[in-house]
Design an enzyme around this catalytic site. Structure first.
Site, PDB file in Angstrom:
ATOM      1  N   ASP A  87      49.809  32.510  38.104  1.00  0.00           N
ATOM      2  CA  ASP A  87      48.633  33.342  38.295  1.00  0.00           C
ATOM      3  C   ASP A  87      48.610  33.801  39.747  1.00  0.00           C
ATOM      4  O   ASP A  87      47.974  33.207  40.601  1.00  0.00           O
ATOM      5  CB  ASP A  87      47.384  32.530  37.959  1.00  0.00           C
ATOM      6  CG  ASP A  87      46.234  33.440  37.590  1.00  0.00           C
ATOM      7  OD1 ASP A  87      46.464  34.659  37.499  1.00  0.00           O
ATOM      8  OD2 ASP A  87      45.122  32.937  37.407  1.00  0.00           O
ATOM      9  N   CYS A 116      11.819   7.619  39.741  1.00  0.00           N
ATOM     10  CA  CYS A 116      10.996   6.470  40.113  1.00  0.00           C
ATOM     11  C   CYS A 116      10.010   6.782  41.237  1.00  0.00           C
ATOM     12  O   CYS A 116       9.320   5.878  41.720  1.00  0.00           O
ATOM     13  CB  CYS A 116      11.886   5.290  40.515  1.00  0.00           C
ATOM     14  SG  CYS A 116      12.685   5.507  42.114  1.00  0.00           S
ATOM     15  N   GLU A 167      59.239  30.216  30.837  1.00  0.00           N
ATOM     16  CA  GLU A 167      58.808  29.768  32.165  1.00  0.00           C
ATOM     17  C   GLU A 167      57.299  29.900  32.256  1.00  0.00           C
ATOM     18  O   GLU A 167      56.687  30.618  31.471  1.00  0.00           O
ATOM     19  CB  GLU A 167      59.499  30.590  33.266  1.00  0.00           C
ATOM     20  CG  GLU A 167      59.107  32.048  33.261  1.00  0.00           C
ATOM     21  CD  GLU A 167      60.149  32.951  33.932  1.00  0.00           C
ATOM     22  OE1 GLU A 167      61.308  32.547  34.054  1.00  0.00           O
ATOM     23  OE2 GLU A 167      59.774  34.058  34.318  1.00  0.00           O
ATOM     24  N   LYS A 182      49.102  33.140  26.481  1.00  0.00           N
ATOM     25  CA  LYS A 182      48.095  32.733  27.467  1.00  0.00           C
ATOM     26  C   LYS A 182      47.412  31.439  27.040  1.00  0.00           C
ATOM     27  O   LYS A 182      47.166  31.218  25.857  1.00  0.00           O
ATOM     28  CB  LYS A 182      47.045  33.831  27.605  1.00  0.00           C
ATOM     29  CG  LYS A 182      47.600  35.091  28.233  1.00  0.00           C
ATOM     30  CD  LYS A 182      47.251  35.146  29.714  1.00  0.00           C
ATOM     31  CE  LYS A 182      46.881  36.553  30.110  1.00  0.00           C
ATOM     32  NZ  LYS A 182      45.798  36.688  31.008  1.00  0.00           N
ATOM     33  N   CYS A 226      12.112  10.965  44.312  1.00  0.00           N
ATOM     34  CA  CYS A 226      13.005  10.746  43.171  1.00  0.00           C
ATOM     35  C   CYS A 226      12.306  11.124  41.868  1.00  0.00           C
ATOM     36  O   CYS A 226      11.214  10.613  41.590  1.00  0.00           O
ATOM     37  CB  CYS A 226      13.458   9.283  43.114  1.00  0.00           C
ATOM     38  SG  CYS A 226      14.401   8.892  41.618  1.00  0.00           S
ATOM     39  N   TYR A 260      61.193  36.050  39.102  1.00  0.00           N
ATOM     40  CA  TYR A 260      61.347  36.000  37.642  1.00  0.00           C
ATOM     41  C   TYR A 260      62.140  37.161  37.061  1.00  0.00           C
ATOM     42  O   TYR A 260      62.242  37.279  35.850  1.00  0.00           O
ATOM     43  CB  TYR A 260      60.000  35.893  36.944  1.00  0.00           C
ATOM     44  CG  TYR A 260      59.070  37.061  37.208  1.00  0.00           C
ATOM     45  CD1 TYR A 260      59.353  38.333  36.714  1.00  0.00           C
ATOM     46  CD2 TYR A 260      57.893  36.889  37.931  1.00  0.00           C
ATOM     47  CE1 TYR A 260      58.510  39.397  36.948  1.00  0.00           C
ATOM     48  CE2 TYR A 260      57.036  37.942  38.162  1.00  0.00           C
ATOM     49  CZ  TYR A 260      57.356  39.199  37.674  1.00  0.00           C
ATOM     50  OH  TYR A 260      56.521  40.247  37.908  1.00  0.00           O
ATOM     51  N   CYS A 281      14.731   1.595  40.852  1.00  0.00           N
ATOM     52  CA  CYS A 281      14.837   2.886  40.154  1.00  0.00           C
ATOM     53  C   CYS A 281      15.559   2.680  38.814  1.00  0.00           C
ATOM     54  O   CYS A 281      16.718   2.267  38.781  1.00  0.00           O
ATOM     55  CB  CYS A 281      15.610   3.878  41.010  1.00  0.00           C
ATOM     56  SG  CYS A 281      15.826   5.485  40.231  1.00  0.00           S
ATOM     57  N   LYS A 337      53.685  31.147  33.320  1.00  0.00           N
ATOM     58  CA  LYS A 337      53.156  32.409  33.818  1.00  0.00           C
ATOM     59  C   LYS A 337      52.270  32.090  35.007  1.00  0.00           C
ATOM     60  O   LYS A 337      51.183  31.542  34.866  1.00  0.00           O
ATOM     61  CB  LYS A 337      52.356  33.121  32.734  1.00  0.00           C
ATOM     62  CG  LYS A 337      51.844  34.468  33.203  1.00  0.00           C
ATOM     63  CD  LYS A 337      51.297  35.279  32.045  1.00  0.00           C
ATOM     64  CE  LYS A 337      50.924  36.673  32.487  1.00  0.00           C
ATOM     65  NZ  LYS A 337      49.871  36.698  33.495  1.00  0.00           N
ATOM     66  N   CYS A 346      18.112   8.496  46.377  1.00  0.00           N
ATOM     67  CA  CYS A 346      16.849   7.832  46.074  1.00  0.00           C
ATOM     68  C   CYS A 346      16.870   6.481  46.780  1.00  0.00           C
ATOM     69  O   CYS A 346      17.848   5.736  46.701  1.00  0.00           O
ATOM     70  CB  CYS A 346      16.738   7.640  44.563  1.00  0.00           C
ATOM     71  SG  CYS A 346      15.519   6.403  44.084  1.00  0.00           S
TER      72      CYS A 346
HETATM   73  O1  D41 Z   1      54.911  34.284  36.237  1.00  0.00           O
HETATM   74  C1  D41 Z   1      54.595  35.439  35.999  1.00  0.00           C
HETATM   75  N1  D41 Z   1      53.396  35.884  36.275  1.00  0.00           N
HETATM   76  C2  D41 Z   1      55.563  36.367  35.348  1.00  0.00           C
HETATM   77  C3  D41 Z   1      55.252  37.713  35.276  1.00  0.00           C
HETATM   78  C4  D41 Z   1      56.788  35.936  34.819  1.00  0.00           C
HETATM   79  N2  D41 Z   1      57.145  34.616  34.884  1.00  0.00           N
HETATM   80  N3  D41 Z   1      57.629  36.800  34.232  1.00  0.00           N
HETATM   81  C5  D41 Z   1      57.329  38.122  34.145  1.00  0.00           C
HETATM   82  N4  D41 Z   1      58.204  38.955  33.541  1.00  0.00           N
HETATM   83  C6  D41 Z   1      57.937  40.251  33.451  1.00  0.00           C
HETATM   84  C7  D41 Z   1      58.914  41.143  32.778  1.00  0.00           C
HETATM   85  C8  D41 Z   1      59.309  40.593  31.450  1.00  0.00           C
HETATM   86  C9  D41 Z   1      58.335  42.523  32.578  1.00  0.00           C
HETATM   87  C10 D41 Z   1      60.135  41.243  33.644  1.00  0.00           C
HETATM   88  C11 D41 Z   1      56.113  38.616  34.675  1.00  0.00           C
HETATM   89  C12 D41 Z   1      55.893  40.002  34.557  1.00  0.00           C
HETATM   90  N5  D41 Z   1      56.820  40.788  33.941  1.00  0.00           N
HETATM   91  C13 D41 Z   1      54.720  40.676  35.079  1.00  0.00           C
HETATM   92  N6  D41 Z   1      53.964  40.273  36.067  1.00  0.00           N
HETATM   93  C14 D41 Z   1      52.969  41.128  36.228  1.00  0.00           C
HETATM   94  C15 D41 Z   1      53.099  42.112  35.327  1.00  0.00           C
HETATM   95  C16 D41 Z   1      54.201  41.842  34.602  1.00  0.00           C
END
Ligand code: D41
Length: 670
Positions: free
Chosen positions: A120, A414, A116, A317, A411, A228, A435, A118, A429
């Site tokens: 932010d 020109c 899935e 990441k 400008c 999650y 120009c 991650k 300008c």
């Molecule tokens: O989307 C996320 N930021 C995300 C964070 C995610 N999709 N899954 C996560 N799964 C975990 C575990 C595996 C430890 C259950 C996490 C995080 N942890 C997490 N978010 C911040 C620290 C850890």
């Protein structure tokens, strides 16, 4: 070779730095470094401590998970600690992770991973007792977080009561609180209007919103949650897999990621990561990577965790979209319409997957607001294909004796006067086609791919031609000879012949492209396409007045005014006449019948098409009278979903929009 003394010193230095940045980030909410810089320092310290365990101290920041809880909220000890995630940044390290997993499990079998995005945002734990939300706690340091229950209750996607009749006595649902990009942009516009400081990014905005002591403020912030994982669970057996757990909490009314997929083996994971990376910017929220989890919970339990992170999960990441660098200079660019744009020349920095050495500063208001000066250290952001941007000055790093930057009143190209219309942000300008900068830009635009599409006439060459006095306007292009061109520096006879041929070929175009190429202010692709299909001939458009123009789709009063002004100018008429005399022509436009199959329908293309390219499909759809849009909304009539279609498809399904396959679309064309 680093000596023992050097490593000891470095480790101590890193501990101090990281502790300081933790404080700035978590406690006073005013980060001085980017997340990626922080991650680098953190990883460096971890490496040193790993190689020389004797250097590990009890107060090392690696020994706790995140920041610490603010004391203005009550502290809550998590019933089950909230673990953190280890990171990898490349294929090699991901493969190594997968190998480690299989070594620990003592198997050669391919592993099933749940993947899935991650998100932010901020990790949160929602505690439900008898299905009722009783507590929401931030992750804090993983063991102890902050009680933000009243604030979290204001978030519309957080269920206050779980639905269904298989609800356990106690369950903790864990997830990430985010601010979607659209909400973030709207919030920042409001902040600026109210004279408040805009937020640096959606994550900071989400964090700031959740930390409000007054929950009424939180309630007005566009927050959302994606869940999650599970924490404590009492009165029910744990599901056998992560994916089953996610389906279960989804049935209870919790929002989970629509991108969640089960993948067999690390290669499938790498493909998922690549594909999600490509869609990163079209998602409605910021993501910074992909989380992979061993799906089978029994295997998860066998793998366990080390210090702060599970052995069964990893975050891959993406390249950071924000980095720090130095403004070496600020220069002024003059655009096609005379707009003066200040551009920061940066010490080159690798961000968002490419090396960036320029960033737009937009206009004087932006410069004033951010107070960007030559010599400043700044945070630069590059998301996808958008122009790199200076997000913020790191004030603590400002050298002495810097000065405010002001856009000049003359400008720089020109020497004409620079005008700034009352209430407009853009300085222009006043030189017009006098120009050279505006002339160059007008010609570049004329020749560009979406306009006349002159093969091999790049920006540098246009500049050279104008500087040498060989051309002054687009019509001059068609008078260029092989002799003239081959006399240019770095231009051989063969390239000169090719260019003349390309210019010849470009003469046969389409009416809409020709109109677009003229560079009428504010008249983009969609507008010129509407103009072409409505007026059919140049003669008809030439005599149209503003009233007639605003009747047309995609034409508002401002662009209508620009169109009329453009055709009223003598020198524009002359350029057009010379273009036509040089042989520029196009096939007769046919009126798209009102009853054409897709007349007035809005179509969105998503996913990968197999039979024809996106632009081919778009052309054909337009020819059938459709409008082709980039994002799905309630106004969308059809979504054509190709291979690996993602969030747009999901959204279409949610909105009940008709979804068609590529072959359905081909049937339309036949
Ligand atoms: O989307 C996320 N930021 C995300 C964070 C995610 N999709 N899954 C996560 N799964 C975990 C575990 C595996 C430890 C259950 C996490 C995080 N942890 C997490 N978010 C911040 C620290 C850890």
């Amino acid at each position: 070779m680093t000596t023992q003394i050097e490593s000891t010193q470095r480790a101590s230095e890193l501990r101090d730095l990281i502790n300081k940045y933790n404080y700035l980030y978590y406690v006073i909410d005013n980060p001085e470094v980017t997340d990626s810089e922080y991650d680098r320092l953190f990883n460096e310290l971890k490496q040193i401590e790993h190689k020389q365990p004797e250097l590990l101290t009890a107060d090392s920041p690696t020994q706790r998970v995140g920041g610490r809880a603010l004391d203005k909220f009550n502290q809550i000890t998590h019933a089950i600690p909230m673990l953190s995630l280890d990171n990898v940044f490349n294929t090699e390290d991901l493969n190594a992770f997968d190998q480690r997993v299989r070594d620990w499990l003592n198997t050669r079998e391919v592993q099933v991973y749940a993947a899935e995005p991650k998100l932010d945002g901020l990790a949160i734990s929602l505690r439900y007792e008898q299905g009722i939300l009783v507590q929401a706690a931030t992750r804090g340091d993983g063991a102890v977080g902050e009680d933000v229950t009243v604030n979290v209750r204001t978030i519309p996607t957080v269920p206050l009561k779980l639905i269904g009749d298989d609800i356990p006595d106690v369950v903790e649902v864990r997830g990430e609180i985010i601010m979607p990009k659209a909400g973030f942009d709207a919030l920042n516009i409001k902040q600026v209007e109210e004279g408040k400081k805009p937020f640096v990014n959606p994550r900071n905005a989400a964090a700031g919103s959740l930390r409000q002591l007054d929950s009424k403020i939180t309630a007005n912030r566009p927050l959302a949650i994606y869940c999650y994982g599970l924490g404590e669970l009492i009165g029910m057996d744990k599901p056998a897999t992560h994916s089953a757990a996610m389906k279960m909490i989804e049935k209870w009314g919790c929002q989970i990621s629509p991108e969640l997929e089960l993948l067999e083996g690390v290669d499938a994971c790498l493909r998922y990561i690549e594909q999600l990376g490509e869609r990163r910017d079209s998602l409605s929220y910021d993501i910074d990577g992909v989380v992979l989890k061993i799906d089978n919970i029994q295997l998860q339990q066998r793998l366990g965790f080390v210090s702060r992170a599970p052995r069964w999960a990893i975050a891959h990441k993406f390249p950071a979209q924000e980095e720090m660098t130095v403004v070496e200079d600020i220069e002024i660019q003059v655009g096609r319409t005379g707009a003066l744009t200040p551009v920061a020349r940066l010490k080159p920095v690798f961000v968002g997957g490419v090396t960036v050495s320029n960033a737009t500063l937009h206009n004087q208001d932006e410069i004033d607001r951010k107070d960007v000066r030559v010599g400043d250290t700044v945070i630069v952001r590059r998301a996808g294909d958008v122009i790199p941007e200076v997000v913020q000055v790191v004030m603590s790093k400002r050298p002495e004796q810097t000065v405010n930057f002001k856009i000049p009143s003359i400008c720089p190209i020109c020497d004409s006067e620079v005008e700034r219309v009352e209430g407009e942000a853009i300085a222009r300008c006043s030189g017009g086609l006098y120009c050279p900068a505006q002339r160059k830009e007008a010609i570049k635009h004329f020749a560009s791919r979406k306009a006349m599409d002159v093969d091999g006439l790049g920006d540098k060459l246009v500049e050279q031609l104008v500087d040498e006095g060989l051309i002054n306007d687009p019509a001059d292009l068609f008078q260029l000879t092989v002799e003239q061109l081959s006399s240019l520096e770095r231009m051989g006879e063969k390239s000169a012949v090719n260019l003349v041929n390309a210019l010849d070929a470009s003469k046969h175009t389409r009416f809409s492209r020709f109109l677009f190429a003229l560079g009428i202010r504010e008249a983009g692709e969609a507008t010129t396409r509407s103009l072409a299909s409505h007026f059919l001939t140049l003669g008809a458009l030439n005599v149209a007045n503003e009233d007639a123009l605003i009747e047309i789709e995609d034409v508002g009063p401002i662009v209508a005014h620009h169109i009329v002004t453009f055709f009223h100018q003598e020198h524009n008429q002359q350029v057009i006449d010379r273009l036509l005399a040089a042989g520029v022509d196009w096939p007769e436009e046919k009126k798209i019948a009102e009853d054409s199959l897709l007349s007035g329908k809005t179509v969105v293309l998503t996913g990968t098409l197999e039979q024809l390219s996106r632009s081919e499909a778009k052309e054909k759809l337009l020819a059938l009278g459709a409008k082709v849009a980039g994002s799905v909304s309630a106004k969308t009539d059809y979504v054509v979903a190709g291979r690996d279609a993602g969030s747009k498809l999901t959204k279409a399904e949610k909105l009940g929009i008709t979804v068609m396959s590529e072959s359905d679309m081909l049937a339309w064309f036949n």
